[in-house]
Design an enzyme around this catalytic site. Sequence first.
Site, short mmCIF file in Angstrom:
data_model
loop_
_atom_site.label_atom_id
_atom_site.label_comp_id
_atom_site.label_asym_id
_atom_site.label_seq_id
_atom_site.Cartn_x
_atom_site.Cartn_y
_atom_site.Cartn_z
N PRO B 173 0.79 -1.24 0.00
CA PRO B 173 0.00 0.00 0.00
C PRO B 173 0.82 1.29 0.00
CG PRO B 173 0.01 -0.98 2.18
CD PRO B 173 0.79 -1.91 1.31
N CYS B 174 1.40 1.61 -1.15
CA CYS B 174 2.17 2.85 -1.26
C CYS B 174 1.25 4.08 -1.20
CB CYS B 174 3.00 2.86 -2.54
SG CYS B 174 2.04 2.61 -4.03
N HIS B 175 -0.06 3.84 -1.38
CA HIS B 175 -0.99 4.99 -1.27
C HIS B 175 -1.08 5.49 0.17
CE1 HIS B 175 -3.41 1.34 -0.51
NE2 HIS B 175 -4.10 2.09 0.32
#
Lengths: 163, 204
Positions: B173-175
Amino acid sequence: MKQPFEHVVAQHAATVLRVCRFVAGPNDADDAWAETFISAMRAYPTLPPEANVQAWLVRIAHNRSIDIVRSRSTHASPSETLPHQDSTIGLPEAQDHEIWISVAQLPPKQRLAIAYHYLGGLPFKEIAEILGGTTESVRKASSDGIKALRASIIKNSAQEVTR
Amino acid sequence: MSSDNEVLDAITTATQPDQASIDRLHSRLVELSAIEGLLDASYTFMQSPIGELMLVASDAGLVKIAFENENFEQVLVDLSERLGPRMLLAPERLEHVELELMEYFTGARKHFDLALDLSLTGGFRQLVQQHLVQIDYGSTKSYKEVAESVGNPKASRAVGSACATNPLPIVLPCHRVLRSDGSLGGYAGGLPAKRILLDLESAA
């Protein structure tokens, strides 16, 4: 740069199926198609990028179809050539194209020349490399085959009329 | 000549493949090539609240999630260089991935339970990308905080490029990584997509 194999399948699946149907007969065409694409997938990483992919596939389809036709007929008589007459061709109930009866009666060279030229898109010269013999002999086989099919289509439609 | 054409028409009609036959043979090819170990990767497409996604899996696991704006065709060509060209469209081999993602997009799933193939990434970037799963669902960290937690506090910019090149967004989850001032920073799928994912997680 090599395209993903999916693109090869998408572009050539129908052509290869036509060739397999014509060469192996409608009943064995699916097996011939599957074995053609499996063989092609095995060799794909080493296929030169500039290769004519359709011609390459038609050659593989030829080999796989012949294997299947042979293995179906080995029990009867081991033969180095395609069996004559309609021994290996079945007629699926759903398929009432009378032309299959005439196709089954073509000598192998005529049948293969028509398949690879008209359905597979190969030039006669390249078909001669696959089947042996001269380019001229392949051209003649194809033209004789078309004539024979035409004669039997006319005969069949005449029978239709008299029925 | 016209009667030759009649013969050719008859041949063409008799061998005419229907789409159902082609589809059936395609499925058979997927099955056989997988059994014979010939399949470098399978892929499929799915609709999502952040646009269409392309999912790609190797034998080892999910290897790439691509956003529409990355140009799927280009991604496929790149992957065929990196993973091998024997890639087939095979939704049936990615059903479980699609299901988990759908559950995530409806808010029903907070953690992914998927085999991942990280072969498209390496080094410090991979270290950062693997660390991302430790940022809890619904929370965020700054690029700087992520740099600190991988033991390299000065590497904020490198963390940024690790996020930008994440081959498995959403799942890794780079968001959840933002600028220190709380602004969004960047996102490979576009900033509106990043906003949608963050809103989804804070609502669930």
